[in-house]
Design an enzyme around this catalytic site. Sequence first.
Site, mmCIF file in Angstrom:
data_model
loop_
_atom_site.group_PDB
_atom_site.id
_atom_site.type_symbol
_atom_site.label_atom_id
_atom_site.label_comp_id
_atom_site.label_asym_id
_atom_site.label_seq_id
_atom_site.Cartn_x
_atom_site.Cartn_y
_atom_site.Cartn_z
ATOM 1 C CB SER A 193 -0.964 -0.009 1.177
ATOM 2 O OG SER A 193 -0.256 -0.209 2.377
ATOM 3 C CG HIS A 231 2.105 -2.312 19.118
ATOM 4 N ND1 HIS A 231 0.944 -2.030 18.454
ATOM 5 C CD2 HIS A 231 3.058 -2.440 18.146
ATOM 6 C CE1 HIS A 231 1.170 -2.010 17.142
ATOM 7 N NE2 HIS A 231 2.443 -2.253 16.942
ATOM 8 C CG HIS A 232 5.209 2.964 21.477
ATOM 9 N ND1 HIS A 232 6.390 3.413 22.038
ATOM 10 C CD2 HIS A 232 4.315 2.849 22.498
ATOM 11 C CE1 HIS A 232 6.214 3.558 23.353
ATOM 12 N NE2 HIS A 232 4.970 3.218 23.652
ATOM 13 C CD GLU A 233 1.597 1.335 13.284
ATOM 14 O OE1 GLU A 233 1.941 0.157 13.159
ATOM 15 O OE2 GLU A 233 2.097 2.273 12.601
ATOM 16 C CG HIS A 256 7.303 -4.558 12.777
ATOM 17 N ND1 HIS A 256 6.509 -5.573 12.305
ATOM 18 C CD2 HIS A 256 8.116 -5.116 13.707
ATOM 19 C CE1 HIS A 256 6.814 -6.698 12.936
ATOM 20 N NE2 HIS A 256 7.779 -6.457 13.800
ATOM 21 C CD GLU A 257 5.250 -1.509 9.524
ATOM 22 O OE1 GLU A 257 4.902 -2.688 9.377
ATOM 23 O OE2 GLU A 257 5.174 -0.903 10.588
ATOM 24 C CD GLU A 278 2.888 -7.938 8.920
ATOM 25 O OE1 GLU A 278 3.037 -7.933 10.148
ATOM 26 O OE2 GLU A 278 2.942 -6.913 8.224
HETATM 27 C C1 NOJ Z 1 2.459 -3.784 10.680
HETATM 28 C C2 NOJ Z 1 3.337 -4.632 11.527
HETATM 29 O O1 NOJ Z 1 4.281 -5.312 10.760
HETATM 30 C C3 NOJ Z 1 2.460 -5.594 12.266
HETATM 31 O O2 NOJ Z 1 3.252 -6.506 12.999
HETATM 32 C C4 NOJ Z 1 1.523 -4.839 13.153
HETATM 33 O O3 NOJ Z 1 0.663 -5.744 13.758
HETATM 34 C C5 NOJ Z 1 0.717 -3.831 12.343
HETATM 35 N N1 NOJ Z 1 1.556 -3.050 11.525
HETATM 36 C C6 NOJ Z 1 -0.083 -2.901 13.245
HETATM 37 O O4 NOJ Z 1 0.789 -2.044 13.921
#
Ligand code: NOJ
Length: 711
Positions: A192, A410-412, A480-481, A505
């Site tokens: 995306s 978790h810190h998105e 991540h990312e 995933e």
């Molecule tokens: C992408 C991450 O790779 C994944 O592990 C996570 O669950 C989602 N983003 C949500 O933050």
Amino acid sequence: MKQLILLVLVLITAMSAQSINSPDNKLSLTFEISDEGEALYSLTFNKIEVIKKSKLGLELKDIPSFTKDFYIIKTDKSTFDETWKPVWGEVKEIRNNYNELKVTLAQKNIPDRTLIITFRLFNDGLGFRYEFPASKNLHYFTVKEEITEFNLTSDHKAFWIPGDYDSQEYKYTLSRLSEVDALKGNNVNEISTKSIFAKNGVQTPLMLKTDNGLYINIHEAALVNYPAMHLLIDQSKSALTSHLVPDVLGNKAYLQAPAKTPWRTIIVADNAPDILMSKLILNLNEPSVVEDESWIYPQKYIGIWWEMHVGTGSWNYSDTNNVKLEGTDWSKLIPNGRHAANTKRTKEYIDFAAEHDFKGVLVEGWNVGWEDWFGNWKEEVFDFVTPYPDFNLAELSAYAKSKNVKLIMHHETSASASNYERRMDEAYRFMNKYGYDAVKTGYVGRIIPRGEHHDGQMMVNHFVHTAKTTAKYKIMINAHESVRPTGLHRTYPNWVANEAARGNEFNAWSSGNLPEHETILPFTRLMGGPMDYTPGIFQIKLDYFIPGKKEQVHTTLVKQLALYVTMYSPLQMAADYPESYQRFPDAFQFIKDVDVDWDDTKVLQAEPGDYIITARKSKGKNEWFLGAITDENKRDFSVSLNFLDDDVTYLATIYADADNAHWEKNPMAYQIKSYLVNADTILKLKLVESGGTAISFKAATKEDISKYKKY
Ligand code: NOJ
Ligand code: CA
């Protein structure tokens, strides 16, 4: 007279050509200045050309570039040999042994500035970088582009993903360099947030194989204060040139002398296992700057995670899709009834972790903001300190503590790096207060500050900043990312893992990962550092959870076990629902037993894209684990156990695909058998299509010896 001039010219050229060999004399590096004043290097392995004469230099903005009119001011040669101990890793000790050539260059008609190019030649490859000493004529400068060439000897086979400023989450393609078409890579449209910049652009680590059986891996080490390097292929002549990730203005890097670039790395071997054993990238990184490392530890963890990717649970608490961080009364939102990170479910995970000896429990979706976290390019999505009404954080952190389990934060960030930078100190203090010592971060979406990319200089600095800041708060970090790793975990050992590739995933909600995917990752993405791949999925077909769901994991169950050994990381998730492990306790035993920190590693057999067999010895214990995986083809192997200690009888517990298993048709059929083995044993392994074998070896007890048969 003419002849004399020619002779003088030849002599000058000869004088300006400088060579060094690797300590074992197999690799040889030559640096020279061309008649046009260009800086050139070339590399051979056992006298075979690996890199033909290739240009070095940088184009600068507004001031003369470092590309031509060079002459050598001086050269320095030296040798280095030391052995160091990583805080965690694949081996107990790492030897850092190289010969170095440092060339100081000046340019005709450009007074008062110099450029240093430093080459380090190891037995496993070459590292080189540019250094910019502070000088009268060089202070602040802007890099328009780096012109580092890698001129290859022919149209090698390449394991590649499209060059992209924002994502590495692609499937790999195997093709000749001349056939690369980044715009038509495997399922590129599934990604995306993507910024593919050219048809002929690819990412590093780039894994190449020559028709003569040479393996060449190109990447970089110690990426700090500089953008990530991609490669542009000149498809008519098998030549690669660096292409740096730009910022919003189209510039590449802003530097202030004295400064240096990351190392450009070329790892070379005549067999594939040696590529996987290379420690060159780590050796080119600086030693740890974390003084007290006692709080850093490898671990296996579980988490409230896969159930959201599969779709039985949600990150968001309500299905409202327009919320504001400030001013929302979260307790007034109407719960959607699927919010996974609730107090009751989290306690079940904590209980499961305690029962099966997992240290960490990741909980995603615990904090407010997930209602509209994705796709809106919104600045303030999360505050990282406010739990949803159904997540009793104080109670849960006390409950975890009572069970000797740690919650993993978790810190998105939703790619809003600016918001995260403003709030991270408060967020880390909050973690300290509630006993969290590890955080998983995420950067899904387009970056804020707007116009920046995940892999540009600004974000590279952001990721290093998070590693330093978490270290200050004694927090381990897994991003991540993020930009793909370049060995910085030597310098910041609390930076335990990254995603930065296509993880497991994708099997939950896309066309998935190809059966060969995990045989390629160690040769590409993992060259720079550990990956949080999240293995261990037992329930392979996902219609078990949601009738009609067509997605599945593209491996057998046993291959998921083997990944704990073939895919190195000090942080390994057991990613499936606890209930899946309760259904298969005998197979789960391997995940419980397998280690995450090693005294020794042997890559026994490997071929990128085809198979990998790796054995590792547990840290401080006489226990070994072996993982073998294959691509879409079934394969038989003979494996000598000569890595085991002589004079010790081991009990080998072998987790194998059932004879009739198959990743698509019958993925969950397995058999477990135990035998007595020793260093003379030769094991026969049978791997089915996208299958695997996982083995644990423990010194046999008297009881074992009377109970089990010899292999
Ligand atoms: C992408 C991450 O790779 C994944 O592990 C996570 O669950 C989602 N983003 C949500 O933050
Ligand atoms: Ca293959």
